[in-house]
Enzyme design. Structure first.
Site, PDB file in Angstrom:
ATOM      1  N   GLY A  13     -14.993 -17.423  28.102  1.00 32.27           N
ATOM      2  CA  GLY A  13     -14.814 -16.727  26.833  1.00 32.27           C
ATOM      3  C   GLY A  13     -14.745 -17.733  25.711  1.00 32.27           C
ATOM      4  O   GLY A  13     -15.420 -18.758  25.729  1.00 32.27           O
ATOM      5  N   CYS A  14     -13.898 -17.476  24.760  1.00 30.08           N
ATOM      6  CA  CYS A  14     -13.736 -18.349  23.596  1.00 30.08           C
ATOM      7  C   CYS A  14     -13.302 -19.749  24.019  1.00 30.08           C
ATOM      8  O   CYS A  14     -12.332 -19.913  24.747  1.00 30.08           O
ATOM      9  CB  CYS A  14     -12.690 -17.739  22.661  1.00 30.08           C
ATOM     10  SG  CYS A  14     -12.209 -18.824  21.317  1.00 30.08           S
ATOM     11  N   PHE A  15     -14.000 -20.760  23.543  1.00 27.67           N
ATOM     12  CA  PHE A  15     -13.653 -22.123  23.959  1.00 27.67           C
ATOM     13  C   PHE A  15     -12.330 -22.606  23.395  1.00 27.67           C
ATOM     14  O   PHE A  15     -11.709 -23.500  23.943  1.00 27.67           O
ATOM     15  CB  PHE A  15     -14.770 -23.128  23.725  1.00 27.67           C
ATOM     16  CG  PHE A  15     -15.405 -23.208  22.366  1.00 27.67           C
ATOM     17  CD1 PHE A  15     -14.747 -22.924  21.198  1.00 27.67           C
ATOM     18  CD2 PHE A  15     -16.733 -23.609  22.277  1.00 27.67           C
ATOM     19  CE1 PHE A  15     -15.365 -23.038  19.957  1.00 27.67           C
ATOM     20  CE2 PHE A  15     -17.368 -23.733  21.051  1.00 27.67           C
ATOM     21  CZ  PHE A  15     -16.680 -23.443  19.887  1.00 27.67           C
ATOM     22  N   TRP A  16     -11.852 -22.008  22.303  1.00 29.57           N
ATOM     23  CA  TRP A  16     -10.534 -22.394  21.782  1.00 29.57           C
ATOM     24  C   TRP A  16      -9.452 -22.099  22.813  1.00 29.57           C
ATOM     25  O   TRP A  16      -8.526 -22.872  23.000  1.00 29.57           O
ATOM     26  CB  TRP A  16     -10.209 -21.662  20.494  1.00 29.57           C
ATOM     27  CG  TRP A  16     -11.123 -21.926  19.345  1.00 29.57           C
ATOM     28  CD1 TRP A  16     -11.918 -23.015  19.127  1.00 29.57           C
ATOM     29  CD2 TRP A  16     -11.326 -21.061  18.228  1.00 29.57           C
ATOM     30  NE1 TRP A  16     -12.604 -22.878  17.944  1.00 29.57           N
ATOM     31  CE2 TRP A  16     -12.254 -21.693  17.372  1.00 29.57           C
ATOM     32  CE3 TRP A  16     -10.828 -19.815  17.865  1.00 29.57           C
ATOM     33  CZ2 TRP A  16     -12.678 -21.120  16.180  1.00 29.57           C
ATOM     34  CZ3 TRP A  16     -11.245 -19.245  16.678  1.00 29.57           C
ATOM     35  CH2 TRP A  16     -12.165 -19.893  15.839  1.00 29.57           C
ATOM     36  N   TYR A 158      -5.365 -15.139  15.496  1.00 31.09           N
ATOM     37  CA  TYR A 158      -6.106 -15.221  16.756  1.00 31.09           C
ATOM     38  C   TYR A 158      -5.322 -16.057  17.766  1.00 31.09           C
ATOM     39  O   TYR A 158      -5.209 -15.693  18.937  1.00 31.09           O
ATOM     40  CB  TYR A 158      -7.503 -15.807  16.528  1.00 31.09           C
ATOM     41  CG  TYR A 158      -8.360 -15.803  17.775  1.00 31.09           C
ATOM     42  CD1 TYR A 158      -9.140 -14.697  18.087  1.00 31.09           C
ATOM     43  CD2 TYR A 158      -8.385 -16.893  18.645  1.00 31.09           C
ATOM     44  CE1 TYR A 158      -9.922 -14.672  19.241  1.00 31.09           C
ATOM     45  CE2 TYR A 158      -9.153 -16.877  19.792  1.00 31.09           C
ATOM     46  CZ  TYR A 158      -9.920 -15.765  20.080  1.00 31.09           C
ATOM     47  OH  TYR A 158     -10.685 -15.743  21.221  1.00 31.09           O
TER      48      TYR A 158
END
Length: 184
Positions: A13-16, A158
């Site tokens: 998913g989101c790399f963060w 987020y």
């Protein structure tokens, strides 16, 4: 003495989110967000976000197998995202958010295959795992503004609602594997 570090490349998913999780583990170094698994060279974030480049948002890092094994990294990977949703993690939708393991060698491929088989056979998840297992070709580092994103932006909504629960989960389940500065 020269250390024999290995490289791991995951997309969850989101790399963060994925970066924030893995950078907290002892034996993990140089965690970098980026793009892999696509078909154009040097893709920029704005293009990857469209889903048209074929790349996944992922992370790549070095690890010391004497401190943390690839099997343990796979466990963390599968514990901190949903590997049963195709091209989606939470509200993030598209092929760029797919679950994927980009193996660096045959040993990693075999370990990942065996671990996925174990999880499916044990019915750890209600649905079958759809994690892509693919040989690593090229990993393109993301733009500098994505580096260390969570640690620099913890107050952002987020980070509060999506990343914090993942960080808290690893603190609860893996406290003995975390770097000291991340235990508190």
């Amino acid at each position: 003495m020269i250390k024999n570090y290995e490289t791991a490349t995951f997309a969850a998913g989101c790399f963060w989110c994925t970066e924030a999780v893995f950078q907290r583990f002892s034996g993990v170094f140089n965690v970098k967000s980026g793009y892999t698994g696509g078909f154009i060279k040097n893709p920029p974030y704005r293009e990857v976000c469209t889903g048209r480049t074929g790349h996944a948002e992922g992370i790549q890092f070095e690890f010391d197998p004497e401190i943390i094994s690839y099997r343990e990294l796979l466990e963390v990977f599968f514990t901190t995202h949903d590997p049963t949703t195709l091209n989606r993690q939470g509200n993030d939708k598209g092929t760029q958010y797919r679950s994927a393991i980009f193996y660096a060698n045959e040993k990693q491929k075999e370990e990942a295959t065996n671990y996925i088989d174990f999880l499916n056979n044990e019915r750890v998840f209600a649905d079958p795992i759809v994690t892509e297992l693919k040989s690593l070709t090229t990993f393109y580092p993301a733009e500098v503004e994505h580096d260390d994103y969570y640690n620099r932006n913890k107050e952002q909504m987020y980070c509060q609602y999506i990343i914090n629960p993942k960080v808290e989960k690893i603190k609860k389940h893996y406290v003995d594997k975390l770097k000291v500065e991340y235990i508190k």
